[in-house]
Write an enzyme that holds these catalytic residues in place. Structure first.
Site, short mmCIF file in Angstrom:
data_model
loop_
_atom_site.label_atom_id
_atom_site.label_comp_id
_atom_site.label_asym_id
_atom_site.label_seq_id
_atom_site.Cartn_x
_atom_site.Cartn_y
_atom_site.Cartn_z
N ASP A 34 17.45 19.25 -6.69
CA ASP A 34 17.65 18.10 -7.23
C ASP A 34 17.36 18.44 -8.80
O ASP A 34 18.27 17.75 -9.96
CB ASP A 34 18.34 17.22 -7.41
CG ASP A 34 19.40 17.17 -5.85
OD1 ASP A 34 19.99 18.20 -6.08
OD2 ASP A 34 19.74 16.28 -5.50
N TYR B 75 26.81 13.98 -4.23
CA TYR B 75 26.01 12.97 -3.37
C TYR B 75 25.44 12.23 -4.13
O TYR B 75 25.40 12.48 -5.78
CB TYR B 75 25.15 13.57 -3.39
CG TYR B 75 24.40 13.50 -1.70
CD1 TYR B 75 24.88 12.29 -0.75
CD2 TYR B 75 24.42 14.65 -0.86
CE1 TYR B 75 25.25 12.54 0.75
CE2 TYR B 75 24.77 15.00 0.48
CZ TYR B 75 24.99 13.45 1.47
OH TYR B 75 25.10 13.82 2.69
N HIS C 103 22.48 19.16 7.42
CA HIS C 103 21.51 19.33 6.30
C HIS C 103 20.97 17.93 6.42
O HIS C 103 20.75 16.77 7.33
CB HIS C 103 22.06 18.77 4.97
CG HIS C 103 22.88 17.83 4.71
ND1 HIS C 103 24.38 17.64 5.40
CD2 HIS C 103 22.80 17.09 3.93
CE1 HIS C 103 24.45 15.95 4.63
NE2 HIS C 103 23.88 15.66 3.88
N GLU D 208 -10.91 20.00 -3.01
CA GLU D 208 -11.68 18.89 -3.69
C GLU D 208 -11.93 17.68 -3.58
O GLU D 208 -10.91 17.98 -2.32
CB GLU D 208 -10.85 19.04 -5.06
CG GLU D 208 -11.14 20.36 -6.45
CD GLU D 208 -11.28 19.75 -7.73
OE1 GLU D 208 -11.70 19.61 -8.66
OE2 GLU D 208 -9.79 19.69 -8.05
N ASP E 33 -10.10 9.64 -8.56
CA ASP E 33 -8.85 9.52 -9.16
C ASP E 33 -8.03 9.61 -8.18
O ASP E 33 -7.79 11.03 -7.92
CB ASP E 33 -8.69 9.24 -11.08
CG ASP E 33 -6.93 8.33 -11.30
OD1 ASP E 33 -6.87 8.23 -10.15
OD2 ASP E 33 -6.73 9.00 -12.70
N LEU E 34 -6.90 8.90 -7.43
CA LEU E 34 -6.64 9.43 -6.45
C LEU E 34 -5.26 9.52 -6.99
O LEU E 34 -4.74 8.90 -7.60
CB LEU E 34 -6.90 8.93 -5.01
CG LEU E 34 -8.40 9.30 -4.55
CD1 LEU E 34 -8.05 8.91 -2.98
CD2 LEU E 34 -8.65 10.40 -4.95
#
Length: 894
Positions: free
Chosen positions: A513, A598, A647, A795, A801-802
């Protein structure tokens, strides 16, 4: 047997225990509820009715109260007393009711209703006693020492005693009824004409202040869109058109959107009071003249003066024109082609088979992706009746390779012909019954407890900035609780569906979408339905496949919602008698996007416990196909010749948590049973639950696939600890009912590789901003964004920083109740972000919504605002607050 009476009844209880005989007299009491009256829209008869609610009812509820439902009614106070008295009169049982009864005496422990297993015939009232050897398993012990057990049966024999009325009494009753009706009408009219003085503003100022620096995240304004468009048109060497009818072989300015600055620049501005990052826009141009797509960055805003091509920088590749979404200009050409090459030559066939004529048209519905290999632009087109909810009105016209082949076969009689059936408008959403009354409404008697200014929201201890991307939809930034950032970004990334069918139209369909534009289809929300009537509504502006930026009124709503349940509570029954609780009120940030068939309802919810929830609910129309042989392998029949196709729904969220800073780790927690020797009984072993903790060190280890055993606690953690020495963290709690992911052997899978993972943790990179792209739908075989590449370099994710990429969703096997519309109930998924050792204790204890009651202070407003609710100048009339809970507390004395 129980026989209901119209006017009056007399009834007896007959007690026939196995060990003795007796008799008690008491009529049945009960409770029966009907949904559909005024106020709470319920009507209560029998025990527990509320006369005020009934007198305000404008419309009679559906159905009638069922007297026979009283067979399930709990025992009344009189019935408890009668049974207790009866049991005490059975001297041979030697039963005590004193709470100080010793364990070696016989104690009447429980009296309770035992419903009958024989329909309406009878009900048992059960008595349980404790004998010197413990609790007997049945109803009561017929002797000392825990001998045999038996049941105490109380059967109701109800006789119908009809009341005879003489004519004078009938007249009196009639006049009384008439007077009651007129009095109720007068009260209703009087009540409706009251004009309470409601607070137009919040009585109390919100905590904190609106942050002007949050505008770094603000969507482009109408003026900025116009400035960027004008700048691009002045670049004569680009030869750009903005007409919606632009042909595919011309250069078309398709999209203008905010380019969010780099995170490092934003944090320097927000936290270190550095300069504001340069404000820029991303511009997408379809260069039909050269066969490529280009992305430009235009700035600074306002008054742009330069641009640069960032296509190679962002995608490390050229973007072929075949990867573009279909534009309005292309649709104009497609519809013209269908009219000239299909509808006109096949007019007779379409009329005889489907009843199509100048009043009854067929609509084309294309499937995606377009083709089966990179570079193709071939589209299967199915046809649907032009009626309400056309998506569930398939015509069954999609198989032949060419119009001439169909005409030849039709004339030769070599095809199975359909006879035109009446066009039934079963997809209409018009009400089937006349509206009778307004349902419950959300009211804030003292005005809202939140504040919205520009793109910034304040609510209780929360603050955040927000935006709405044309491509990916809803997003919030710089989310703070108690002035400490817990989230840098929470955003929708992609919504994907894979369909199954025996027909070509649906059999290859895979919808992405964001390539159409999730935020693009956020239209005005309907007050009182899509959002509470009194919500705050926000306009948005967008530029995607248009000639100029458009305003979309009221396309975002913000409101505080009481969830109708306590956030926390405890009633102290045993010791220190008290009640403490807090209503679960939360702030909801919402938009709804109607993407073709939808409608997705997107909610970000901010709780006073420090938790944040991102969730989606799906509604709207299912996609369907014409029912043919073999169709039922791919779904259920939902209407005449209509198959609801199976679906999946997969939704991807970006969750950039900053837990006590940007240096974080990813940890998991779970439990396992271990056979251990008990320290206080070394000779005895027992299986005891143990906590299992683990820190994951690299990206591939933290890519948690669907269908594998995943630890139940997933945390983004900090090196900082709380008062108790535990790592401050936020837990990712995903709730999802998604189906299976497309096998990785399929050539299209790389374009949706993010859906392999329930949760995947990666190191933050500016080059990995989104998990999908505008172009993945139409070039699924060579996607310019392949999420799996984010974790290929594997890595380290320790003290980095995640970013958490979270996938939720649900499997949808359509059924008849999806006609005409799929309902939101049960159709959705999301992720809850919960503090876990982040605080020293539950932060909601400091909320002014907290309530505390102790014996003697039940009516005090000191720590219970609801005790004074009836004194409010605005809002619904309420009965005076009362509380009698401490009357039934457990007392360890006679």
């Amino acid at each position: 047997m129980l026989s209901p009476c119209l006017l009056s009844s007399c009834s007896d209880w007959f007690i026939s225990p196995l060990c003795t005989d007796g008799r008690a007299v008491r009529g049945l009491s009960g409770l029966s509820a009907l949904w559909g009256s005024r106020g709470g829209r319920t009507a209560v008869g029998g025990a527990g009715g509320h006369p005020r609610a009934r007198t305000r009812s404008v419309h009679a509820p559906k159905g009638k109260h069922e007297a026979r439902s009283r067979v399930f009614a709990d025992l009344s106070r009189d019935e408890y007393a009668q049974v207790q008295d009866y049991m005490l009169r059975q001297k041979e049982l030697n039963i005590s009711t004193r709470q100080s009864t010793r364990p070696d005496d016989n104690f009447l422990f429980l009296i309770d209703l035992r419903p009958s297993l024989h329909g309406w015939e009878s009900s048992e009232r059960t008595v349980r006693t404790i004998s010197p050897v413990g609790v007997t398993g049945g109803s009561y012990s017929c002797g000392r020492g825990g001998g045999r057990t038996s049941r105490l049966w109380l059967r109701a024999s109800v006789c119908c005693c009809r009341l005879k009325m003489n004519s004078l009494l009938k007249w009196a009753v009639g006049l009384l009824v008439l007077f009651s009706v007129l009095l109720n009408l007068a009260l209703i009219v009087g009540y409706s004409r009251r004009t309470p003085t409601c607070a137009t503003r919040s009585v109390h100022a919100p905590k904190g202040k609106h942050e002007a620096r949050s505008r770094v995240f603000a969507d482009l304004s109408r003026d900025e869109y116009a400035q960027v468009q004008d700048y691009m048109l002045r670049q004569k060497e680009l030869n750009i058109s903005t007409r919606q009818s632009t042909r595919p072989d011309e250069n078309f300015l398709f999209l203008i959107d905010l380019r969010v600055p780099a995170k490092s620049e934003v944090l320097a501005h927000l936290d270190a009071h550095g300069p504001a990052p340069r404000r820029e826009a991303t511009v997408v141009v379809f260069h039909g003249s050269t066969g490529f797509i280009k992305e430009y960055v235009v700035g600074p805003l306002p008054k742009p003066s330069d641009h640069r091509d960032v296509t190679a920088q962002d995608y490390k590749a050229e973007l072929p024109l075949s990867a573009r979404p279909v534009t309005i200009g292309e649709y104009i050409l497609i519809f013209k082609l269908l009219e000239q090459r299909v509808f006109l030559p096949l007019a007779k066939v379409l009329h005889e088979s489907f009843g199509a004529d100048h009043k009854h048209r067929l609509n084309a519905f294309e499937q995606m992706p377009r083709g089966v290999r990179s570079g193709e632009r071939k589209t299967w087109i199915s046809f649907f009746r032009d009626q309400s909810g056309m998506y569930i009105q398939p015509a069954g016209f999609e198989y032949f390779e060419s119009v001439n082949a169909l005409l030849d076969a039709y004339r030769a009689g070599s095809v199975q012909k359909l006879s035109a059936s009446p066009w039934e408008d079963y997809g209409s959403l018009k009400p089937r019954s006349r509206p009778l009354q307004v349902g419950p409404q959300l009211v804030s008697p003292e005005g809202p407890r939140y504040s919205v200014s520009h793109n910034h929201v304040l609510y209780m201890d929360w603050s955040f900035a927000f935006g709405l991307s044309s491509l990916t939809g809803m997003r919030v930034f710089d989310v703070r609780f108690k002035d400490e950032r817990v989230l840098y970004e929470l955003s929708v990334q992609e919504a994907m569906s894979v369909y199954g069918s025996v027909t070509p139209g649906m059999g290859m369909t895979k919808f992405l979408d964001s390539s159409i534009g999730i935020g693009r289809f956020a239209h005005e929300l309907v007050r009182g339905v899509d959002c509470p009537y009194e919500a705050t509504y926000v306009d948005t502006y967008r530029y995607i496949d248009v000639a100029e930026a458009g305003r979309y009124r009221n396309s975002i709503c913000v409101f505080e919602l009481s969830l109708g349940q306590p956030l926390r509570r405890h009633f102290a029954d045993f010791f220190s008698h008290s009640y403490g609780g807090m209503v679960n009120s939360a702030l909801v940030f919402r938009t709804i996007t109607a993407i073709g068939n939808y409608d997705y309802m997107w909610d970000f919810i901010f709780y006073q416990s420090g938790a944040v929830e991102a969730k989606v609910h799906a509604t709207g129309y299912i996609s369907s196909s014409f029912l043919v042989a073999g169709s039922l392998k791919h779904g259920h029949q939902v209407a005449h010749n209509v198959l609801g196709n199976i679906h999946t729904h997969f939704i991807n969220f970006k969750v950039d948590l900053d837990v006590a800073g940007v240096k974080n780790m990813f940890q998991t927690k779970d439990m396992e049973f271990r056979n251990v020797s008990l320290p206080w009984m070394p000779e005895h072993h027992a299986m005891v639950p143990h906590l299992v903790e683990k820190t994951l060190s690299c990206e591939q280890e933290a890519a948690l696939r669907h269908g594998t055993k995943i630890p139940r606690y997933l945390h983004v953690s900090s090196n900082q600890t709380n008062r108790w020495g535990h790592a401050r963290s936020y837990r990712l709690q995903v709730y999802s009912f998604n189906g299976d992911h497309l096998p990785e052997s399929e050539p299209e899978e790389r374009s949706i590789s993010w859906a392999r993972y329930k949760v995947s943790i990666t190191k933050h990179k500016e080059q990995e901003r989104t998990s999908s792209s505008l172009y993945n739908q139409n070039d699924m075989w060579s996607p310019v964004v392949d999420f799996s590449s984010f974790i290929h370099d594997n890595e380290s994710i320790v003290n980095e920083d995640l970013v958490a990429w979270v996938t939720a969703g649900f499997l949808h096997i359509p059924h008849s109740e999806d006609i005409p519309n799929t309902v939101t109930v049960g159709n959705g998924g999301g992720v809850l972000l919960r503090p876990h050792n982040y605080f020293d204790m539950d932060p909601s204890i400091e909320s002014p919504d907290s309530v505390y009651l102790s014996p003697g202070s039940e009516s005090s407003c000191e720590s219970n605002r609801m005790a004074c609710a009836e004194q409010e100048s605005c809002g619904p009339q309420r009965p005076a607050f009362s509380y009698h809970g401490f009357e039934g507390v457990m007392k360890f004395e006679d």
